[in-house]
Design a protein around this motif. Structure first.
Motif, PDB file in Angstrom:
ATOM      1  N   ALA A   6       0.814  -1.214   0.000  1.00  0.00           N
ATOM      2  CA  ALA A   6       0.000   0.000   0.000  1.00  0.00           C
ATOM      3  C   ALA A   6       0.847   1.264   0.000  1.00  0.00           C
ATOM      4  O   ALA A   6       0.562   2.218  -0.734  1.00  0.00           O
ATOM      5  N   HIS A   7       1.890   1.285   0.838  1.00  0.00           N
ATOM      6  CA  HIS A   7       2.698   2.496   1.037  1.00  0.00           C
ATOM      7  C   HIS A   7       4.180   2.149   1.055  1.00  0.00           C
ATOM      8  O   HIS A   7       4.541   1.015   1.379  1.00  0.00           O
ATOM      9  N   PRO A   8       5.043   3.116   0.771  1.00  0.00           N
ATOM     10  CA  PRO A   8       6.455   2.905   1.043  1.00  0.00           C
ATOM     11  C   PRO A   8       6.645   2.733   2.557  1.00  0.00           C
ATOM     12  O   PRO A   8       6.030   3.459   3.341  1.00  0.00           O
ATOM     13  N   ASP A   9       7.430   1.806   2.943  1.00  0.00           N
ATOM     14  CA  ASP A   9       7.765   1.286   4.279  1.00  0.00           C
ATOM     15  C   ASP A   9       7.067  -0.038   4.534  1.00  0.00           C
ATOM     16  O   ASP A   9       7.566  -0.875   5.269  1.00  0.00           O
ATOM     17  N   ASP A  10       5.882  -0.286   3.907  1.00  0.00           N
ATOM     18  CA  ASP A  10       5.216  -1.573   4.100  1.00  0.00           C
ATOM     19  C   ASP A  10       6.084  -2.728   3.612  1.00  0.00           C
ATOM     20  O   ASP A  10       6.085  -3.814   4.207  1.00  0.00           O
TER      21      ASP A  10
ATOM     22  N   SER B  41      -8.468  -8.404   5.083  1.00  0.00           N
ATOM     23  CA  SER B  41      -8.506  -7.410   6.161  1.00  0.00           C
ATOM     24  C   SER B  41      -7.481  -6.300   5.964  1.00  0.00           C
ATOM     25  O   SER B  41      -7.494  -5.300   6.685  1.00  0.00           O
ATOM     26  N   GLY B  42      -6.582  -6.493   5.014  1.00  0.00           N
ATOM     27  CA  GLY B  42      -5.505  -5.542   4.817  1.00  0.00           C
ATOM     28  C   GLY B  42      -4.363  -5.694   5.807  1.00  0.00           C
ATOM     29  O   GLY B  42      -3.397  -4.946   5.758  1.00  0.00           O
ATOM     30  N   GLY B  43      -4.509  -6.657   6.740  1.00  0.00           N
ATOM     31  CA  GLY B  43      -3.513  -6.785   7.804  1.00  0.00           C
ATOM     32  C   GLY B  43      -3.872  -5.896   8.981  1.00  0.00           C
ATOM     33  O   GLY B  43      -3.679  -6.264  10.129  1.00  0.00           O
TER      34      GLY B  43
ATOM     35  N   ILE C  94      -6.652  -2.304   2.587  1.00  0.00           N
ATOM     36  CA  ILE C  94      -7.802  -3.079   2.117  1.00  0.00           C
ATOM     37  C   ILE C  94      -7.940  -2.942   0.600  1.00  0.00           C
ATOM     38  O   ILE C  94      -8.178  -3.924  -0.113  1.00  0.00           O
ATOM     39  N   MET C  95      -7.768  -1.728   0.105  1.00  0.00           N
ATOM     40  CA  MET C  95      -7.827  -1.511  -1.339  1.00  0.00           C
ATOM     41  C   MET C  95      -6.689  -2.247  -2.040  1.00  0.00           C
ATOM     42  O   MET C  95      -6.884  -2.810  -3.136  1.00  0.00           O
TER      43      MET C  95
END
Length: 300
Positions: free
Chosen positions: A12-16, A136-138, A145-146
């Motif tokens: 989803a994002h940088p760092d994930d 659940s997206g974690g 989730i997206m």
């Protein structure tokens, strides 16, 4: 000439990418696997979580640029390729009631556009294995989730020549995994081991929140995935930590992620764990390799 194995990790994002599956990716990259991280958003709306950097006006003014630089360094440390999908961070809504999501953010984009964008990347990179989050997206961040919804849909759509015909020749990815590293079993193991050694555990409050949620019928329940695949990657825990620290705005060097000494992690839990969601190749569970069932078909 043998085809190179390829792994795509969608986040989803940088760092994930550095907090979920980083040691596995570093191991595979070191072994010659082509690894591509796809960041769906730029992380522009992330708060500065590192207390040493909070209050820096210049950083707050240009968070997007800082996060681009951080991601480039993390990818270098891990030895992986990186691609931005190009969407805008939705932010984590807080309050009761929750505020509406900002216009134009990733979580509000029509899936016909977001799935199309990811299908382009899948068909270009042609991964044998994809990793992402479960339904659940974690955790309940709208972008996570997206990310699941888009990744799951693109995994199927990329294989269908009738879907998104302008996105390139169809490609069927052989396996899809969900991250399962933050299991209650793993956290409990570390928590109890730290307390038994007279050390402070970073998981006390986290486990208490889980306990209260389990006892509250109205509270959303934590998803515990079956762990089907454990990838031995203890030799790359330090690499994972360096990638995490590259995301200086998001990671507190004295925080949660570094609460368990790597020696103890190597002793108690030397793997990163996954749930096999889809496989188009025969494989036997449990696995110790994301490419189980593929190595004979695609010799590295």
């Amino acid at each position: 000439m043998a085809e190179t194995l390829r792994l795509m990790a969608v986040h989803a994002h940088p760092d994930d990418e550095s907090s979920k599956g980083a040691a596995s990716m570093a191991r595979y990259a070191a072994e010659g696997v082509e690894v591509l991280v796809v960041s769906c958003t730029g992380g522009e709306r992330g708060d500065v979580l590192n207390p040493r950097l909070q209050g820096d006006a210049r950083m707050l003014r240009d968070m997007a640029e800082y996060r681009r630089r951080e991601m480039a360094e993390a990818a270098r440390v891990l030895g992986v390729q990186h691609r931005w999908l190009g969407y805008v961070d939705s932010g984590l809504p807080e309050g009761d009631p929750l505020p509406p999501l900002p216009a134009g953010c990733f979580a509000l984009e029509p899936e016909e556009f977001t799935v199309n964008a990811l299908v382009h990347v899948v068909r270009e990179f042609r991964p044998h294995v994809m990793t992402t989050y479960d339904e659940s997206g974690g955790y309940p961040h709208p972008d996570h989730i997206m990310c699941h919804r888009v990744s799951r849909a693109a995994f199927d759509a990329a294989a269908d020549p009738d879907r998104f015909p302008l996105a390139g020749p169809a490609w069927r990815t052989s396996k899809l995994y969900y991250h399962a590293n933050f299991s209650l079993e793993r956290m409990t193991t570390f928590h109890e081991a730290l307390l038994a050694r007279g050390m402070e555990s970073p998981y006390g409050e986290w486990m208490e929140r889980i306990r209260k949620a389990q006892e509250d019928p109205a509270a959303p329940k934590r998803v515990e995935l079956e762990v089907t695949t454990r990838v031995e990657c203890a030799d790359f825990f330090e690499t994972r930590d360096r990638a995490l620290l590259a995301h200086a705005t998001q990671i507190d060097p004295d925080g949660f992620f570094f609460g368990v000494p790597n020696e103890l992690q190597r002793e108690l839990w030397p793997t990163e764990d996954y749930h096999l969601a889809v496989s188009h190749v025969p494989t036997e569970l449990p696995e110790d390799d994301l490419f189980a069932g593929l190595r004979a078909r695609v010799p590295a």
